[in-house]
Design a protein around this motif. Structure first.
Motif, PDB file in Angstrom:
ATOM      1  N   GLY A  10      30.078  30.510 -48.135  1.00 26.64           N
ATOM      2  CA  GLY A  10      30.786  31.459 -47.275  1.00 26.64           C
ATOM      3  C   GLY A  10      30.595  31.196 -45.803  1.00 26.64           C
ATOM      4  N   ILE A  11      31.004  30.007 -45.345  1.00 24.71           N
ATOM      5  CA  ILE A  11      30.878  29.692 -43.929  1.00 24.71           C
ATOM      6  C   ILE A  11      31.982  30.388 -43.138  1.00 24.71           C
ATOM      7  N   ARG A  12      31.826  30.397 -41.811  1.00 27.59           N
ATOM      8  CA  ARG A  12      32.765  31.111 -40.934  1.00 27.59           C
ATOM      9  C   ARG A  12      34.192  30.608 -41.102  1.00 27.59           C
ATOM     10  N   GLN A  13      34.374  29.292 -41.312  1.00 25.36           N
ATOM     11  CA  GLN A  13      35.721  28.732 -41.394  1.00 25.36           C
ATOM     12  C   GLN A  13      36.426  29.041 -42.707  1.00 25.36           C
ATOM     13  N   ALA A  14      35.683  29.456 -43.707  1.00 26.21           N
ATOM     14  CA  ALA A  14      36.253  29.659 -45.044  1.00 26.21           C
ATOM     15  C   ALA A  14      37.216  30.851 -45.055  1.00 26.21           C
ATOM     16  N   PRO A  15      38.126  30.894 -46.019  1.00 28.03           N
ATOM     17  CA  PRO A  15      38.996  32.060 -46.169  1.00 28.03           C
ATOM     18  C   PRO A  15      38.174  33.329 -46.411  1.00 28.03           C
ATOM     19  N   SER A  16      38.800  34.477 -46.226  1.00 24.24           N
ATOM     20  CA  SER A  16      38.115  35.753 -46.454  1.00 24.24           C
ATOM     21  C   SER A  16      37.768  35.912 -47.927  1.00 24.24           C
ATOM     22  N   LEU A  17      36.898  36.865 -48.219  1.00 28.13           N
ATOM     23  CA  LEU A  17      36.531  37.109 -49.614  1.00 28.13           C
ATOM     24  C   LEU A  17      37.761  37.460 -50.458  1.00 28.13           C
ATOM     25  N   ALA A  18      38.653  38.255 -49.883  1.00 26.41           N
ATOM     26  CA  ALA A  18      39.870  38.619 -50.618  1.00 26.41           C
ATOM     27  C   ALA A  18      40.713  37.383 -50.911  1.00 26.41           C
ATOM     28  N   GLU A  19      40.816  36.491 -49.938  1.00 27.85           N
ATOM     29  CA  GLU A  19      41.598  35.265 -50.128  1.00 27.85           C
ATOM     30  C   GLU A  19      40.927  34.336 -51.133  1.00 27.85           C
ATOM     31  N   LEU A  20      39.586  34.268 -51.087  1.00 29.41           N
ATOM     32  CA  LEU A  20      38.859  33.446 -52.056  1.00 29.41           C
ATOM     33  C   LEU A  20      39.076  33.975 -53.467  1.00 29.41           C
ATOM     34  N   ALA A  21      39.053  35.297 -53.605  1.00 27.96           N
ATOM     35  CA  ALA A  21      39.298  35.903 -54.920  1.00 27.96           C
ATOM     36  C   ALA A  21      40.707  35.570 -55.407  1.00 27.96           C
ATOM     37  N   GLU A  22      41.669  35.624 -54.501  1.00 29.34           N
ATOM     38  CA  GLU A  22      43.049  35.309 -54.856  1.00 29.34           C
ATOM     39  C   GLU A  22      43.186  33.857 -55.310  1.00 29.34           C
ATOM     40  N   LEU A  23      42.397  32.972 -54.697  1.00 30.27           N
ATOM     41  CA  LEU A  23      42.429  31.559 -55.069  1.00 30.27           C
ATOM     42  C   LEU A  23      41.761  31.305 -56.419  1.00 30.27           C
ATOM     43  N   GLY A  24      40.953  32.266 -56.882  1.00 29.59           N
ATOM     44  CA  GLY A  24      40.280  32.114 -58.161  1.00 29.59           C
ATOM     45  C   GLY A  24      38.828  31.701 -58.055  1.00 29.59           C
ATOM     46  N   VAL A  25      38.264  31.762 -56.855  1.00 27.63           N
ATOM     47  CA  VAL A  25      36.843  31.439 -56.680  1.00 27.63           C
ATOM     48  C   VAL A  25      36.000  32.481 -57.411  1.00 27.63           C
ATOM     49  N   ALA A  26      35.008  32.009 -58.171  1.00 32.75           N
ATOM     50  CA  ALA A  26      34.204  32.910 -59.003  1.00 32.75           C
ATOM     51  C   ALA A  26      32.956  33.422 -58.307  1.00 32.75           C
ATOM     52  N   ARG A  27      32.454  32.672 -57.326  1.00 36.27           N
ATOM     53  CA  ARG A  27      31.167  33.027 -56.736  1.00 36.27           C
ATOM     54  C   ARG A  27      31.125  32.524 -55.287  1.00 36.27           C
ATOM     55  N   VAL A  28      30.498  33.298 -54.403  1.00 43.32           N
ATOM     56  CA  VAL A  28      30.336  32.903 -53.003  1.00 43.32           C
ATOM     57  C   VAL A  28      28.856  32.921 -52.662  1.00 43.32           C
ATOM     58  N   SER A  29      28.369  31.820 -52.101  1.00 42.76           N
ATOM     59  CA  SER A  29      26.969  31.717 -51.688  1.00 42.76           C
ATOM     60  C   SER A  29      26.888  31.697 -50.172  1.00 42.76           C
ATOM     61  N   TYR A  30      25.758  32.177 -49.644  1.00 43.88           N
ATOM     62  CA  TYR A  30      25.545  32.168 -48.208  1.00 43.88           C
ATOM     63  C   TYR A  30      24.315  31.357 -47.807  1.00 43.88           C
ATOM     64  N   GLY A  31      23.501  30.944 -48.791  1.00 48.28           N
ATOM     65  CA  GLY A  31      22.349  30.104 -48.489  1.00 48.28           C
ATOM     66  C   GLY A  31      21.533  30.681 -47.354  1.00 48.28           C
ATOM     67  N   GLY A  32      21.264  29.854 -46.347  1.00 48.13           N
ATOM     68  CA  GLY A  32      20.492  30.303 -45.192  1.00 48.13           C
ATOM     69  C   GLY A  32      21.334  30.903 -44.088  1.00 48.13           C
ATOM     70  N   LEU A  33      22.649  31.067 -44.328  1.00 43.57           N
ATOM     71  CA  LEU A  33      23.533  31.536 -43.274  1.00 43.57           C
ATOM     72  C   LEU A  33      23.216  32.957 -42.842  1.00 43.57           C
ATOM     73  N   LEU A  34      22.901  33.839 -43.788  1.00 44.57           N
ATOM     74  CA  LEU A  34      22.583  35.218 -43.430  1.00 44.57           C
ATOM     75  C   LEU A  34      21.304  35.274 -42.597  1.00 44.57           C
ATOM     76  N   HIS A  35      20.277  34.517 -43.025  1.00 41.12           N
ATOM     77  CA  HIS A  35      19.020  34.476 -42.281  1.00 41.12           C
ATOM     78  C   HIS A  35      19.251  33.928 -40.876  1.00 41.12           C
ATOM     79  N   ARG A  36      20.050  32.847 -40.794  1.00 38.30           N
ATOM     80  CA  ARG A  36      20.325  32.238 -39.494  1.00 38.30           C
ATOM     81  C   ARG A  36      21.056  33.226 -38.586  1.00 38.30           C
ATOM     82  N   GLY A  37      22.009  33.966 -39.161  1.00 38.11           N
ATOM     83  CA  GLY A  37      22.746  34.940 -38.362  1.00 38.11           C
ATOM     84  C   GLY A  37      21.842  36.044 -37.833  1.00 38.11           C
ATOM     85  N   VAL A  38      20.944  36.525 -38.691  1.00 39.57           N
ATOM     86  CA  VAL A  38      20.012  37.576 -38.262  1.00 39.57           C
ATOM     87  C   VAL A  38      19.104  37.068 -37.147  1.00 39.57           C
TER      88      VAL A  38
END
Length: 224
Positions: free
Chosen positions: A175-203
């Protein structure tokens, strides 16, 4: 998408290519504390397996109480991607080791084809041009017993749609900044979204900005 229980991904950064049992043990202890503290499934980023045998890795994950893990196809020592046939054989060994231990481990097979384009540009190759190789790996890994594939760094909508539409199993994206929104990812059929260290880095970035602001205000306070 069907509403499901949330999954926590235990993430703790480790130097790329490390295969130290000490680091694995430290990560295992941290992940075990998380699994004991929450009431939802916990998946662990197991990198490329830390140089452990399949049976050793599975035993570590089971001991942590992990519901699943990410396993990537990068060869950090050689700074290349692993041969997909070899990686599929490794994933098959992990699946067999889990079965032998009576452990329903969820294997999320990470595909690192898109990592160079995410980090430093792909040398002229578009993400769409990289999709066929990513799909070749996805099919091999799913055939070997992986439950899900994770083409990390794939974010362009057209390339992502092409990958998801032809992939024979569930797809996880970052789920990087450039990626489509969660709603758009769901529409595309994506089953799972990971954020890895992105949330920690943002905080931490937000925390750093707050400290910088406080420091600036302090410098403007009147002195006695």
């Amino acid at each position: 998408m069907t509403r499901q229980r949330p999954i926590i991904a235990a993430y703790r950064p480790i130097a790329a290519g490390s295969c130290s049992p000490v680091l694995v043990g430290a990560d295992g202890a941290a992940a075990a504390r998380i699994t004991r503290s929450v009431g939802v499934p916990v998946t662990v980023d197991a990198e490329a397996g830390y140089g452990m045998t399949a049976a050793e890795l599975v035993a570590e994950l089971k001991g942590m109480g992990a519901a699943g893990c990410n396993l990537e196809d990068s060869n950090h020592a050689a700074q290349t991607l692993r041969d997909p046939v070899q990686q599929a054989a490794w994933l098959r060994d992990v699946r067999q080791a889990a079965s032998d231990q009576g452990y329903r481990l969820v294997i999320n097979a990470r595909i690192d084809v898109f990592v160079p384009s995410l980090v430093s540009g792909s040398g002229g190759r578009t993400q769409g041009e990289l999709v066929p190789e990513a799909l070749r790996r996805a099919r091999a890994y799913l055939d070997a017993g992986a439950d899900c594939v994770f083409p990390i760094g794939l974010w362009e909508a057209g390339a992502l749609a092409a990958f998801v539409s032809k992939c024979p199993g569930p797809v996880n994206v970052l789920g990087i900044r450039q990626a489509p929104s969660l709603a758009e990812l769901a529409e595309l059929g994506v089953a799972r979204v990971s954020y890895g260290g992105l949330l920690h880095r943002g905080v931490m970035e937000q925390f750093s900005r707050a400290l910088a602001s406080l420091t600036a205000e302090r410098e403007h306070l009147p002195t006695s």
